[in-house]
Design an enzyme around this catalytic site. Structure first.
Site, PDB file in Angstrom:
ATOM      1  N   SER A 112     -44.102  55.001  -9.372  1.00  0.00           N
ATOM      2  CA  SER A 112     -45.426  54.413  -9.459  1.00  0.00           C
ATOM      3  C   SER A 112     -46.078  54.696 -10.799  1.00  0.00           C
ATOM      4  O   SER A 112     -47.032  54.019 -11.163  1.00  0.00           O
ATOM      5  CB  SER A 112     -46.318  54.901  -8.313  1.00  0.00           C
ATOM      6  N   ASP A 152     -30.018  61.636   0.214  1.00  0.00           N
ATOM      7  CA  ASP A 152     -30.958  62.658  -0.233  1.00  0.00           C
ATOM      8  C   ASP A 152     -30.139  63.905  -0.575  1.00  0.00           C
ATOM      9  O   ASP A 152     -28.936  63.963  -0.285  1.00  0.00           O
ATOM     10  CB  ASP A 152     -32.011  62.984   0.840  1.00  0.00           C
ATOM     11  N   HIS A 156     -41.900  48.142  -6.853  1.00  0.00           N
ATOM     12  CA  HIS A 156     -42.926  49.118  -6.481  1.00  0.00           C
ATOM     13  C   HIS A 156     -43.553  48.763  -5.135  1.00  0.00           C
ATOM     14  O   HIS A 156     -44.410  47.883  -5.040  1.00  0.00           O
ATOM     15  CB  HIS A 156     -43.992  49.180  -7.589  1.00  0.00           C
ATOM     16  N   GLU A 184     -40.900  62.100  -8.557  1.00  0.00           N
ATOM     17  CA  GLU A 184     -41.437  61.418  -9.744  1.00  0.00           C
ATOM     18  C   GLU A 184     -41.238  62.290 -10.989  1.00  0.00           C
ATOM     19  O   GLU A 184     -42.175  62.930 -11.480  1.00  0.00           O
ATOM     20  CB  GLU A 184     -42.931  61.122  -9.488  1.00  0.00           C
ATOM     21  N   ASN A 226     -52.340  50.154  -9.888  1.00  0.00           N
ATOM     22  CA  ASN A 226     -52.848  51.504 -10.145  1.00  0.00           C
ATOM     23  C   ASN A 226     -53.673  51.564 -11.426  1.00  0.00           C
ATOM     24  O   ASN A 226     -54.604  52.355 -11.538  1.00  0.00           O
ATOM     25  CB  ASN A 226     -51.700  52.513 -10.193  1.00  0.00           C
ATOM     26  N   GLU A 228     -44.887  45.164  -6.362  1.00  0.00           N
ATOM     27  CA  GLU A 228     -44.925  44.819  -7.786  1.00  0.00           C
ATOM     28  C   GLU A 228     -43.482  44.842  -8.289  1.00  0.00           C
ATOM     29  O   GLU A 228     -42.814  45.880  -8.202  1.00  0.00           O
ATOM     30  CB  GLU A 228     -45.760  45.840  -8.567  1.00  0.00           C
TER      31      GLU A 228
HETATM   32  N1  LIG Z   1     -45.973  58.427  -1.959  1.00  0.00           N
HETATM   33  C1  LIG Z   1     -46.565  57.364  -2.434  1.00  0.00           C
HETATM   34  O1  LIG Z   1     -47.710  57.051  -2.102  1.00  0.00           O
HETATM   35  C2  LIG Z   1     -45.820  56.462  -3.374  1.00  0.00           C
HETATM   36  C3  LIG Z   1     -46.207  55.115  -3.482  1.00  0.00           C
HETATM   37  C4  LIG Z   1     -45.492  54.277  -4.315  1.00  0.00           C
HETATM   38  C5  LIG Z   1     -44.427  54.784  -5.044  1.00  0.00           C
HETATM   39  N2  LIG Z   1     -44.086  56.104  -4.928  1.00  0.00           N
HETATM   40  C6  LIG Z   1     -42.944  56.588  -5.697  1.00  0.00           C
HETATM   41  O2  LIG Z   1     -41.819  56.705  -4.842  1.00  0.00           O
HETATM   42  C7  LIG Z   1     -40.999  57.794  -5.255  1.00  0.00           C
HETATM   43  C8  LIG Z   1     -40.804  58.743  -4.104  1.00  0.00           C
HETATM   44  O3  LIG Z   1     -42.045  59.181  -3.660  1.00  0.00           O
HETATM   45  P1  LIG Z   1     -42.235  59.915  -2.262  1.00  0.00           P
HETATM   46  O4  LIG Z   1     -43.678  59.994  -2.028  1.00  0.00           O
HETATM   47  O5  LIG Z   1     -41.361  59.294  -1.255  1.00  0.00           O
HETATM   48  O6  LIG Z   1     -41.679  61.356  -2.602  1.00  0.00           O
HETATM   49  P2  LIG Z   1     -41.215  62.519  -1.612  1.00  0.00           P
HETATM   50  O7  LIG Z   1     -41.455  63.768  -2.336  1.00  0.00           O
HETATM   51  O8  LIG Z   1     -41.803  62.310  -0.272  1.00  0.00           O
HETATM   52  O9  LIG Z   1     -39.636  62.278  -1.482  1.00  0.00           O
HETATM   53  C9  LIG Z   1     -38.732  62.421  -2.525  1.00  0.00           C
HETATM   54  C10 LIG Z   1     -37.379  62.693  -1.914  1.00  0.00           C
HETATM   55  O10 LIG Z   1     -36.402  62.636  -2.952  1.00  0.00           O
HETATM   56  C11 LIG Z   1     -35.438  63.616  -2.663  1.00  0.00           C
HETATM   57  N3  LIG Z   1     -34.653  63.894  -3.865  1.00  0.00           N
HETATM   58  C12 LIG Z   1     -34.960  64.678  -4.899  1.00  0.00           C
HETATM   59  N4  LIG Z   1     -33.950  64.660  -5.805  1.00  0.00           N
HETATM   60  C13 LIG Z   1     -33.006  63.843  -5.321  1.00  0.00           C
HETATM   61  C14 LIG Z   1     -31.726  63.432  -5.762  1.00  0.00           C
HETATM   62  N5  LIG Z   1     -31.230  63.889  -6.894  1.00  0.00           N
HETATM   63  N6  LIG Z   1     -31.031  62.569  -4.998  1.00  0.00           N
HETATM   64  C15 LIG Z   1     -31.517  62.118  -3.827  1.00  0.00           C
HETATM   65  N7  LIG Z   1     -32.710  62.509  -3.342  1.00  0.00           N
HETATM   66  C16 LIG Z   1     -33.446  63.350  -4.074  1.00  0.00           C
HETATM   67  C17 LIG Z   1     -36.219  64.794  -2.148  1.00  0.00           C
HETATM   68  O11 LIG Z   1     -35.402  65.678  -1.398  1.00  0.00           O
HETATM   69  C18 LIG Z   1     -37.249  64.079  -1.283  1.00  0.00           C
HETATM   70  O12 LIG Z   1     -36.779  63.962   0.048  1.00  0.00           O
HETATM   71  C19 LIG Z   1     -41.674  58.386  -6.465  1.00  0.00           C
HETATM   72  O13 LIG Z   1     -41.120  57.814  -7.598  1.00  0.00           O
HETATM   73  C20 LIG Z   1     -43.125  57.950  -6.310  1.00  0.00           C
HETATM   74  O14 LIG Z   1     -43.805  57.830  -7.528  1.00  0.00           O
HETATM   75  C21 LIG Z   1     -44.753  56.949  -4.096  1.00  0.00           C
END
Ligand SMILES: NC(=O)c1ccc[n+]([C@@H]2O[C@H](COP(=O)([O-])OP(=O)(O)OC[C@H]3O[C@@H](n4cnc5c(N)ncnc54)[C@H](O)[C@@H]3O)[C@@H](O)[C@H]2O)c1
Length: 712
Positions: A434, A348, A455, A407, A505, A467
């Site tokens: 997503s 991270d 996914h 995202e 979705n 997925e």
């Molecule tokens: N939250 C959901 O319900 C869900 C479900 C399925 C898929 N997703 C997908 O999963 C991904 C992450 O979602 P999330 O909910 O965990 O987001 P989040 O905001 O909880 O976490 C994202 C993390 O990425 C880190 N980050 C940002 N830039 C970075 C970089 N350059 N290198 C390394 N880390 C970096 C941030 O510090 C943060 O800790 C997204 O693409 C989202 O669409 C989310």
């Protein structure tokens, strides 16, 4: 049919009957196997010279998988179901009537019929193999244990403990099986035969009593509740209430199993067998059982597939991994991989996020520790497999890296191209996005063939679906690797093509947004959510908004609206809630207001929304307005080739959203409704509520030419 049972006699007049179904990975009971068992046991019953009979499996780490589910699927007459049950009871009963003790030596998974056979034995030993598990999972197939299980288990371990096994279908490990009294002793898996022989000698030399005494229920509670009619009535009525609460009344099997146990209490074994068999005959022909059996068979099918058209492709086996992003998803993915024995490096941009992911994994694992799913040693082992970093150190060894950062397409592209410079040439790179496109992200990579979507759903440890998203350049090897990896992580994968929202979705978001339209037309949050709960969804659509996060749902809806245009209802309510800081459960309020233990529909919501003309809908129409558009869109998805077959839509919806399993999935439900009825209702909705409901050409073709999604 090839032989399944092998008898061997040891020097000391102890017989061993091995179950080893030829050309099959696991032992299961089909009609010919049962016939062979019956004949073998009949012959053995004449062997008065034997001192004991051990029953064992020769399959590695697998005892008995249960009855052949394909045969259950084909039963369409209650009388046949009854006969099958009676025959099975009769054959297993040999084990209880032999002139010598019978001992089931359980090593590996022992399911359904395997457990019922073991219950008929005089004693049961379980090995300490981590793969040893015991269950009576029949209710999950809409039936009940009909080969003596409902009769014998309560007599062995008492009513209350048997409810927990029969009415839930839950698996127990060797320790729990011993604790509840199903198993008489735990033995070492490596020395199973030797230890079983020792056990035989022990019971034959007058030491059987201590095992039999151990089985007797102890303590005050069984005395109060099980030994008198008044207490028993309380137990049965509480169990019934619990089933109704958990199943919403949609699943008749546990209720019927409870009834069988109640009716047969105090009766002779023979009378009880009769009651049990009749109930099995009734349940096995119900559409609900047929749907649940079909879902089970699909999951078995998926276990044999690799997600490509080349069944011989193995993919690469993964033993080290990495994840970019330590947020909600990154933390969940880290915990999952580590739990399945795959070390994972988490990167991270900030250390707090890394600490958060570590904490998140720890919280999930502590829950498992508390429920005795893992022990302290395993907890520590798993946590040690997770390591954090703010640079790419260690990523060179990973066989797969999953990107789970914010995202944002541009940030994701930048990070992916950085990653490609540091990871191994042949590492698979997957994105957990997503709502963005895999193809757009692939642009930035030199080796696009190794890139795909993987996914996971939130929360990762709970949601069973993955997925696997095939991009334009993704190779079959990459797909097969991700498909097989998902299965080894304990998930159910489906392969989808690259389009906004992928499959789940794309179907779910319009359904949720339609629920908001109903709200704007004057229906209450409670009416809308309750109507979908009654339909069989695990949660109402409005509550789901709060659960997902209003901001996250709004972002997804915006992207999908761009793609689907006016097929998604228009609404301003999500923006308004976000402006007011009402982001759902995570912020303490959204459509609902949350307190420490409960939630209630917020009475302020009607004041916030832009009201539309009130709509008059009966209860069925309310469901249909939300569910039929999903059917309409699913027909389009099939037509576009987003997924290759209706099965994948149904698996996606059941495992990705909890879509009512007793209905068999979205498209099975559509077929049971009749596609003519669905198109007519959509036409009528289009006239009353807007063109977004117009039946798609694809749906009309399915309705006209094939009369159903599953009909050919
Ligand atoms: N939250 C959901 O319900 C869900 C479900 C399925 C898929 N997703 C997908 O999963 C991904 C992450 O979602 P999330 O909910 O965990 O987001 P989040 O905001 O909880 O976490 C994202 C993390 O990425 C880190 N980050 C940002 N830039 C970075 C970089 N350059 N290198 C390394 N880390 C970096 C941030 O510090 C943060 O800790 C997204 O693409 C989202 O669409 C989310």
């Amino acid at each position: 049919m090839s032989q399944a049972f092998y008898f061997e006699e040891l020097d000391n007049k102890i017989g061993v009957l091995y179950f080893d179904l030829q050309d099959e990975k696991v032992n299961k009971f089909s009609t010919p196997v049962m016939e062979e068992l019956g004949k073998t046991m009949k012959d053995l019953s004449g062997r008065g010279d034997l001192r004991a009979l051990l029953f064992m499996s020769r399959k590695e780490d697998a005892f008995i998988a249960g009855a052949d589910v394909l045969e259950i699927k084909d039963l369409s007459d209650p009388e046949n179901g009854y006969q099958v049950a009676r025959k099975g009871q009769e054959i297993f009963d040999y084990f209880s009537r032999m002139p010598f003790p019978t001992i089931s030596v359980i090593n590996g998974a022992c399911m359904g019929g395997g457990t019922e056979l073991s219950l008929a034995c005089s004693y049961r030993l379980v090995t300490d193999n981590p793969k040893t598990s015991i269950a009576l999972p029949e209710v999950n197939l809409g039936i009940l244990p009909g080969w003596g299980g409902c009769t014998r288990l309560p007599r062995l371990i008492g009513l209350q403990k048997s409810f927990d096994v029969i009415l839930t279908g839950r698996k127990m490990n060797h320790k729990k099986a011993y604790r509840v009294g199903i198993a008489d002793k735990i033995i070492a898996a490596e020395w199973a035969l030797e230890k079983a022989v020792q056990f035989v000698e022990e019971i034959l030399t007058g030491n059987a009593k201590k095992y039999l005494i151990r089985r007797k229920s102890k303590g005050l509670l069984p005395l109060i509740f099980e030994k008198n009619p008044f207490g028993r009535n309380i137990l049965f009525s509480k169990a019934r209430q619990l089933i109704l609460k958990k199943s919403g009344g949609h699943y008749p099997a546990p209720l019927r199993a409870l009834e069988v146990i109640k009716q047969s209490h105090g009766k002779s074994i023979e009378k009880s067998f009769e009651i049990e068999a009749r109930a099995l005959g009734d349940l096995v022909v119900t559409p609900i059982s047929k749907n649940l059996v079909q879902i089970f068979l699909w999951t078995q099918e998926i276990k044999r597939e690799n997600g490509t058209n080349n069944p011989d492709l193995k993919g690469v086996s993964i033993n080290k991994s990495g994840v970019l992003g330590a947020g909600a998803m990154g933390g969940g993915i880290a915990q999952l991989f580590a739990s399945k024995g795959i070390p994972i490096r988490v990167k991270d941009i900030n250390n707090e996020a890394l600490a958060g992911a570590y904490k998140q994994a720890g919280t999930v694992l502590k829950g498992q520790l508390k429920r005795r799913r893992i022990n302290k040693y395993e907890y520590t082992q798993i946590m040690h497999r997770i390591s954090g970093t703010t640079d790419y150190s260690g990523f060179g060894h990973a066989g797969i890296i999953i990107e789970a950062i914010v995202e944002d397409l541009e940030i994701k592209k930048k990070v992916l191209s950085e990653l490609e410079k540091t990871c191994a040439q042949d590492a698979i790179i997957a994105t957990n996005t997503s709502s963005l496109q895999v193809n757009d992200m692939a642009d930035t990579l030199l080796h696009k063939e190794r890139f795909a979507g993987m996914h996971f759903f939130n929360p990762v440890h709970r949601m069973p679906l993955v997925e696997i998203v095939r991009g334009r350049h993704t190779s079959d090897k990459t797909i097969a690797t991700l498909f097989n990896l998902s299965k080894s992580l304990g998930k159910t994968p489906i392969v989808v093509n690259d389009a906004p929202g992928f499959l789940v979705n794309r179907l779910l978001v319009p359904y949720m947004v339609e629920a908001i339209s109903l709200l704007e037309e004057g229906h209450t949050i409670n009416d809308i959510d309750k109507s979908m709960l009654r339909f069989g969804m695990p949660m109402g659509p409005i509550a789901l908004f709060d659960e997902v996060g209003i901001d996250v749902a709004h972002k997804a809806a915006k992207i999908l609206r761009k793609f689907m245009g006016d097929r998604i209802a228009e609404s301003t309510i999500l923006e308004k809630l976000i402006e007011k800081g009402r982001l759902g459960k995570k912020s303490g309020k959204g459509f609902y207001r949350y307190s420490a233990k409960s939630k209630e529909a917020d009475p302020l919501i009607p004041l916030i929304i832009d009201k539309k003309e009130h709509s008059e809908l009966n209860k069925d129409e309310m469901n249909r307005r939300m569910v039929y558009p999903m059917i309409n869109e699913a027909a389009r998805c099939l037509d576009e080739g987003l997924v290759s077959r209706p099965r994948d839509v149904d698996i996606g919806m059941i495992f990705g959203t909890g879509f009512a399993p007793f209905r068999g999935g979205l498209l099975k439900y559509a077929d049971s409704e009749g596609l003519d009825k669905v198109t007519d209702a959509l036409e009528s909705f289009a006239e009353r509520f807007g063109s977004r409901f117009k039946p798609s050409d694809s749906l009309q073709i399915f309705a006209r030419d094939r009369k159903g999604f599953y009909k050919t």
